[in-house]
Design a protein around this motif. Structure first.
Motif, PDB file in Angstrom:
ATOM      1  N   LYS A   1       8.594  -3.943  -4.701  1.00 54.40           N
ATOM      2  CA  LYS A   1       9.027  -2.570  -5.621  1.00 54.40           C
ATOM      3  C   LYS A   1      10.464  -2.738  -5.917  1.00 54.40           C
ATOM      4  CE  LYS A   1       9.765   1.383  -3.685  1.00 54.40           C
ATOM      5  NZ  LYS A   1       9.927   2.640  -2.784  1.00 54.40           N
ATOM      6  N   ASP A   2      11.424  -2.749  -4.839  1.00 53.91           N
ATOM      7  CA  ASP A   2      12.791  -2.580  -4.935  1.00 53.91           C
ATOM      8  C   ASP A   2      13.227  -3.467  -6.282  1.00 53.91           C
ATOM      9  OD1 ASP A   2      13.015  -0.970  -2.911  1.00 53.91           O
ATOM     10  OD2 ASP A   2      13.640  -2.513  -1.394  1.00 53.91           O
ATOM     11  N   LEU A   3      12.840  -4.672  -6.317  1.00 56.56           N
ATOM     12  CA  LEU A   3      13.223  -5.731  -7.355  1.00 56.56           C
ATOM     13  C   LEU A   3      12.696  -5.161  -8.732  1.00 56.56           C
ATOM     14  CD1 LEU A   3      14.372  -8.213  -8.386  1.00 56.56           C
ATOM     15  CD2 LEU A   3      12.580  -9.735  -7.400  1.00 56.56           C
TER      16      LEU A   3
ATOM     17  N   LYS B   1       4.805  -0.760 -13.645  1.00 59.39           N
ATOM     18  CA  LYS B   1       4.338  -1.579 -12.609  1.00 59.39           C
ATOM     19  C   LYS B   1       4.710  -1.042 -11.227  1.00 59.39           C
ATOM     20  CE  LYS B   1       4.967  -6.387 -10.821  1.00 59.39           C
ATOM     21  NZ  LYS B   1       5.492  -7.672 -11.018  1.00 59.39           N
ATOM     22  N   ALA B   2       5.850  -0.464 -11.080  1.00 56.28           N
ATOM     23  CA  ALA B   2       6.382  -0.045  -9.860  1.00 56.28           C
ATOM     24  C   ALA B   2       5.574   1.285  -9.539  1.00 56.28           C
ATOM     25  CB  ALA B   2       7.714   0.452 -10.003  1.00 56.28           C
TER      26      ALA B   2
ATOM     27  N   ALA C   1      -0.723   2.238  -5.339  1.00 56.20           N
ATOM     28  CA  ALA C   1      -1.757   1.429  -4.499  1.00 56.20           C
ATOM     29  C   ALA C   1      -1.522   1.436  -3.100  1.00 56.20           C
ATOM     30  CB  ALA C   1      -1.945  -0.093  -5.059  1.00 56.20           C
ATOM     31  N   ALA C   2      -0.254   1.471  -2.822  1.00 57.24           N
ATOM     32  CA  ALA C   2       0.138   1.409  -1.341  1.00 57.24           C
ATOM     33  C   ALA C   2       0.229   2.807  -0.616  1.00 57.24           C
ATOM     34  CB  ALA C   2       1.631   0.805  -1.133  1.00 57.24           C
ATOM     35  N   LYS C   3       0.597   3.684  -1.301  1.00 55.83           N
ATOM     36  CA  LYS C   3       0.919   5.054  -0.571  1.00 55.83           C
ATOM     37  C   LYS C   3      -0.065   6.190  -1.273  1.00 55.83           C
ATOM     38  CE  LYS C   3       5.549   3.776   1.195  1.00 55.83           C
ATOM     39  NZ  LYS C   3       6.803   4.450   1.328  1.00 55.83           N
TER      40      LYS C   3
ATOM     41  N   TYR D   1       8.989   8.878 -11.334  1.00 55.21           N
ATOM     42  CA  TYR D   1       8.493   9.597 -12.510  1.00 55.21           C
ATOM     43  C   TYR D   1       9.577  10.326 -13.409  1.00 55.21           C
ATOM     44  CZ  TYR D   1       3.533   9.637 -10.939  1.00 55.21           C
ATOM     45  OH  TYR D   1       2.103   9.189 -10.822  1.00 55.21           O
ATOM     46  N   GLU D   2      10.713  10.566 -12.683  1.00 57.73           N
ATOM     47  CA  GLU D   2      11.894  11.082 -13.288  1.00 57.73           C
ATOM     48  C   GLU D   2      12.519  10.070 -14.131  1.00 57.73           C
ATOM     49  OE1 GLU D   2      13.049  14.768  -9.887  1.00 57.73           O
ATOM     50  OE2 GLU D   2      13.996  12.779 -10.066  1.00 57.73           O
TER      51      GLU D   2
END
Length: 442
Positions: free
Chosen positions: A218-220, A243-244, A250-252, A263-264
């Protein structure tokens, strides 16, 4: 709206590194000398027995082999990060580098791995990209040399993990420094792409999944999105952020506060692509999550509300005017309630709202808001500041437009006095105000 919320630091001296490197010379001092020299003064509430135990523990630590010390330091780093003691964690990472040099030698990949961890620590824990870049560059050649001569899959996995962290650190460091935008942004994207390639290679090698990496996928992905945005590849940036967002949902789940900043930022990309309605939809989702996660009266909700107001304003649609006012007022009220009327965010939002009101012919309301904020501007910016000069100028022009010439002259005189102090009498702003005053006085 900024692509990255992280501030660019101005510190360039690596004082922590120098300090802790000198500490490493203590390894040459006999254990009993160190124990006496570094023992703290006994406090009134501490018994002799407790002091004896502490002294014994320190003596054991000084006499421990370097490999044991390294293992202890690595565990300590993890614990300090959990406790959010970032400066101490960074110093412990420096100690890990020193111990790795003693154990493996400067040219070994494990020493380069320790340097990479330190570089990432400077970036993620301290927000110091200059130091991060320096240590990452030091580690790069060693890691690349060892990658081609790895003895086992386990070793290769560790080196690939270090390379992911190294290129991620270099990419984000270039992105944050941005001293020469075209060069910096290109280098940032180039390094982050290398991190992505190494991440894919590591995932193929680790069939059970990537574990223990400090740099998440996610960070990448987010970093790649920001780098793509910085080089104006908007469609690519949009794909990375989509994608992020998908990975986080999906995770949280779809209500996690982790989505707010995403979103911002994706709304910013849509605004640059002139898809204002889509940008508004993303910001409405961010606002909704803020209300449910932090309450309607919170700094997070105030920021989301201000961004939503500006998104409605940017659309230029007449049907959105009521929404602009509604969300600006909500934002100002929330900032005033949580941060105070004199806070920078409160005053900045009032200024932005006033500019919109003036543009849309609501000068009376703008004047009232600016006049009410004057005393708070003095508290925040001081009597003689650029902000105060700008406020007096805007108020003077509004009075002039309403035909209140005496009041306009008074306000513009105050503005000119500050401008001469701040910019000088020959500056374009000072000359413009002086010309307007001359016109009014005639």
């Amino acid at each position: 709206m900024q692509a990255s919320p992280i501030c660019i630091p101005t510190v360039t001296n690596d004082t922590d590194w120098d300090f802790c490197f000198h500490l490493s010379q203590q390894n040459k001092i006999p254990a009993h000398s160190q124990t006496d020299e570094l023992s703290p003064t006994c406090e009134s509430g501490e018994s002799e027995e407790e002091m004896a135990v502490q002294k014994k523990e320190r003596t054991i630590d000084y006499m421990s082999p370097p490999k044991e010390k390294l293992a202890q330091s690595q565990k300590k780093v993890v614990q300090l990060i959990k406790e959010k003691m970032n400066t101490q964690a960074n110093k412990e990472l420096i100690r890990c580098v020193i111990l790795s040099r003693i154990i493996f030698g400067e040219e070994h990949w494990k020493c380069a791995q320790a340097l990479t961890n330190l570089a990432y620590g400077y970036l993620a824990l301290r927000g110091l990209p200059a130091q991060a870049k320096k240590h990452a560059e030091s580690a790069k050649n060693t890691l690349l040399t060892w990658k081609g001569n790895t003895a086992s899959d386990k070793e290769k996995k560790e080196i690939l993990g270090a390379l992911v962290m190294l290129y991620y650190t270099l990419g984000v460091a270039w992105l944050l420094q941005n001293q020469y935008p075209f060069l910096s942004d290109g280098e940032a994207y180039f390094n982050l792409q290398k991190a992505d390639r190494n991440m894919k290679e590591l995932k193929e090698l680790s069939k059970e999944g990537v574990c223990g990496l400090q740099v998440s996928e996610k960070d990448l992905t987010i970093a790649l999105g920001r780098a793509s945005l910085s080089i104006h590849r908007l469609n690519l940036a949009l794909a990375y952020f989509e994608k992020a967002i998908g990975n986080v949902i999906a995770a949280k789940g779809s209500d996690t506060s982790d989505l707010v900043s995403l979103y911002e930022e994706i709304a910013q990309i849509e605004q640059l692509r002139r898809n204002h309605e889509q940008a508004i939809q993303y910001l409405k989702q961010a606002y909704s999550i803020c209300v449910s996660s932090f309450s309607e009266v919170s700094p997070q909700t105030a920021e989301a509300s201000a961004l939503l107001a500006k998104a409605y304003a940017m659309s230029g649609e007449p049907q959105h005017r009521d929404a602009v006012e509604t969300y600006f007022i909500k934002s100002i009220s929330a900032y005033q309630a949580t941060l105070g009327s004199e806070d920078y965010e409160t005053l900045t939002t009032i200024e932005e709202f006033c500019r919109w009101l003036i543009k849309n012919g609501k000068k009376q309301e703008a004047y009232r808001l600016l006049k009410a904020s004057l005393k708070y501007q003095v508290i925040s910016y001081g009597d003689c500041s650029k902000k105060m000069a700008e406020t007096f100028y805007n108020m003077g022009k509004m009075c002039f437009a309403k035909g209140e010439l005496r009041k306009a002259i008074q306000l513009l005189r105050k503005c000119l006095m500050i401008q001469i102090l701040v910019y000088g009498s020959e500056h374009s702003k000072s000359r413009e105000t002086k010309s307007l005053l001359t016109l009014l006085q005639r």
